[in-house]
Design a protein around this motif. Structure first.
Motif, PDB file in Angstrom:
ATOM      1  N   LEU A  69       0.810  -1.601   0.616  1.00  0.00           N
ATOM      2  CA  LEU A  69      -0.019   0.205  -0.296  1.00  0.00           C
ATOM      3  C   LEU A  69       1.093   0.917  -0.389  1.00  0.00           C
ATOM      4  N   ALA A  70       2.520   1.209   0.388  1.00  0.00           N
ATOM      5  CA  ALA A  70       2.812   2.229   1.118  1.00  0.00           C
ATOM      6  C   ALA A  70       3.147   2.902  -1.012  1.00  0.00           C
ATOM      7  N   ASN A  71       3.586   4.070  -1.325  1.00  0.00           N
ATOM      8  CA  ASN A  71       3.235   4.590  -2.510  1.00  0.00           C
ATOM      9  C   ASN A  71       5.191   4.609  -2.743  1.00  0.00           C
ATOM     10  N   ALA A  72       5.475   4.216  -3.795  1.00  0.00           N
ATOM     11  CA  ALA A  72       7.123   4.320  -4.853  1.00  0.00           C
ATOM     12  C   ALA A  72       7.863   5.258  -4.459  1.00  0.00           C
ATOM     13  N   ASP A  73       7.083   6.316  -4.716  1.00  0.00           N
ATOM     14  CA  ASP A  73       7.388   7.428  -5.191  1.00  0.00           C
ATOM     15  C   ASP A  73       8.688   8.297  -3.133  1.00  0.00           C
ATOM     16  N   GLU A  74       8.087   7.275  -2.480  1.00  0.00           N
ATOM     17  CA  GLU A  74       8.381   7.421  -1.802  1.00  0.00           C
ATOM     18  C   GLU A  74       9.892   6.912  -0.728  1.00  0.00           C
ATOM     19  N   ILE A  75      10.831   5.998  -1.912  1.00  0.00           N
ATOM     20  CA  ILE A  75      11.440   5.217  -1.695  1.00  0.00           C
ATOM     21  C   ILE A  75      12.800   5.922  -2.324  1.00  0.00           C
ATOM     22  N   THR A  76      13.633   6.317  -1.486  1.00  0.00           N
ATOM     23  CA  THR A  76      14.326   7.047  -1.644  1.00  0.00           C
ATOM     24  C   THR A  76      15.603   5.969  -2.419  1.00  0.00           C
ATOM     25  N   ARG A  77      16.625   6.999  -3.551  1.00  0.00           N
ATOM     26  CA  ARG A  77      17.373   5.784  -3.923  1.00  0.00           C
ATOM     27  C   ARG A  77      18.699   4.944  -3.268  1.00  0.00           C
ATOM     28  N   PHE A  78      19.175   5.550  -2.015  1.00  0.00           N
ATOM     29  CA  PHE A  78      19.742   4.251  -1.104  1.00  0.00           C
ATOM     30  C   PHE A  78      18.271   3.346  -1.250  1.00  0.00           C
ATOM     31  N   GLY A  79      17.611   3.618  -0.561  1.00  0.00           N
ATOM     32  CA  GLY A  79      16.195   2.288  -0.635  1.00  0.00           C
ATOM     33  C   GLY A  79      16.279   1.494  -1.036  1.00  0.00           C
ATOM     34  N   HIS A  80      16.095   1.883  -2.193  1.00  0.00           N
ATOM     35  CA  HIS A  80      15.906   1.200  -3.649  1.00  0.00           C
ATOM     36  C   HIS A  80      17.034   0.405  -3.846  1.00  0.00           C
ATOM     37  N   PHE A  81      17.982   0.712  -3.168  1.00  0.00           N
ATOM     38  CA  PHE A  81      19.552   0.088  -3.886  1.00  0.00           C
ATOM     39  C   PHE A  81      19.134  -2.000  -2.692  1.00  0.00           C
ATOM     40  N   LEU A  82      18.316  -0.540  -1.174  1.00  0.00           N
ATOM     41  CA  LEU A  82      18.671  -1.605   0.005  1.00  0.00           C
ATOM     42  C   LEU A  82      18.242  -2.761  -0.436  1.00  0.00           C
ATOM     43  N   ARG A  83      16.526  -2.007  -0.579  1.00  0.00           N
ATOM     44  CA  ARG A  83      15.617  -2.990  -0.824  1.00  0.00           C
ATOM     45  C   ARG A  83      16.385  -4.967  -2.159  1.00  0.00           C
ATOM     46  N   ARG A  84      16.509  -3.830  -3.282  1.00  0.00           N
ATOM     47  CA  ARG A  84      17.237  -5.231  -4.417  1.00  0.00           C
ATOM     48  C   ARG A  84      17.840  -6.052  -3.770  1.00  0.00           C
ATOM     49  N   THR A  85      19.298  -5.314  -2.803  1.00  0.00           N
ATOM     50  CA  THR A  85      20.077  -6.447  -2.006  1.00  0.00           C
ATOM     51  C   THR A  85      19.349  -7.206  -0.865  1.00  0.00           C
ATOM     52  N   LYS A  86      18.390  -6.861  -0.208  1.00  0.00           N
ATOM     53  CA  LYS A  86      17.313  -6.923   0.763  1.00  0.00           C
ATOM     54  C   LYS A  86      18.853  -7.129   2.200  1.00  0.00           C
ATOM     55  N   LEU A  87      19.506  -6.218   1.949  1.00  0.00           N
ATOM     56  CA  LEU A  87      20.616  -5.257   2.665  1.00  0.00           C
ATOM     57  C   LEU A  87      19.167  -4.879   3.884  1.00  0.00           C
ATOM     58  N   ASP A  88      18.179  -4.563   3.799  1.00  0.00           N
ATOM     59  CA  ASP A  88      17.542  -3.384   4.840  1.00  0.00           C
ATOM     60  C   ASP A  88      16.969  -4.135   5.781  1.00  0.00           C
ATOM     61  N   GLU A  89      16.478  -6.307   5.419  1.00  0.00           N
ATOM     62  CA  GLU A  89      16.250  -6.709   5.941  1.00  0.00           C
ATOM     63  C   GLU A  89      17.705  -7.507   7.440  1.00  0.00           C
TER      64      GLU A  89
END
Length: 186
Positions: A69-89
């Motif tokens: 339900l979140a807005n993709a526009d609110e993901i930061t550039r660094f956030g995209h990297f973290l999500r893609r690599t799953k390092l945010d977990e």
């Protein structure tokens, strides 16, 4: 009991050996949003609330809602990297060490996700520790399909062996599954 022992060993090892990486990601997150950690109350084992910890991937002002339900526009550039690599977990290893989560189990949802909670209660899924990854995650089934997710969680839990535990972890580390979808319609 054996899986809990693996959880403790892997979480402790990951936090200890991964400390330099965690520190770098923390500092980069500090530069990115000023608030590198995201803490959110989630539905835990036996439906008890717990505070899930992740690296922040969205702007600080983003609404605290289920990812789909979140807005993709609110993901930061660094956030995209973290999500893609799953390092945010990675900070969730702390939740695993504390016994609030397992490395493998159903992804913990928000208390506002009534349909998913009801489906999981019906199937006994909430009687297991929530996990960082599992069958649903490696098959790209997310919280936008509550019934399918609960069914998949139940199937995983009914067939969770030590080899399946390691298989889900390995599949996740090797990049299987893209994580929860984000809303691109905003």
């Amino acid at each position: 009991m054996l899986i809990r022992a693996f959880d403790v060993v892997f979480a402790f090892s990951g936090l200890t050996l991964g400390a330099p990486l965690l520190l770098v990601l923390y500092v980069l997150g500090l530069l990115d949003t000023g608030s590198p950690l995201f803490v959110q109350e989630r539905v835990g084992w036996k439906k008890k609330p717990f505070k899930l910890v992740k690296f922040r991937t969205m702007n600080v002002a983003a609404k605290s809602v289920a990812t789909h339900l979140a807005n993709a526009d609110e993901i930061t550039r660094f956030g995209h990297f973290l999500r893609r690599t799953k390092l945010d977990e990675l900070p969730q290893l702390w939740n695993v060490l504390r016994g609030e989560m397992s490395l493998v189990g159903p992804r913990p949802c928000l208390f506002s996700q009534d349909e998913l909670i009801a489906e999981r209660e019906r199937r006994g899924v909430l009687d297991a520790r929530p996990g960082i990854t599992g069958l649903a995650q490696v098959n790209e089934i997310d919280m936008s399909t509550p019934q399918l997710l609960a069914e998949t969680d139940q199937k995983m839990l009914n067939n969770l062996t030590v080899s399946a535990y390691f298989r889900y972890i390995l599949m996740t580390v090797l990049g299987k599954g893209k994580g929860d979808r984000v809303n691109h319609d905003h």
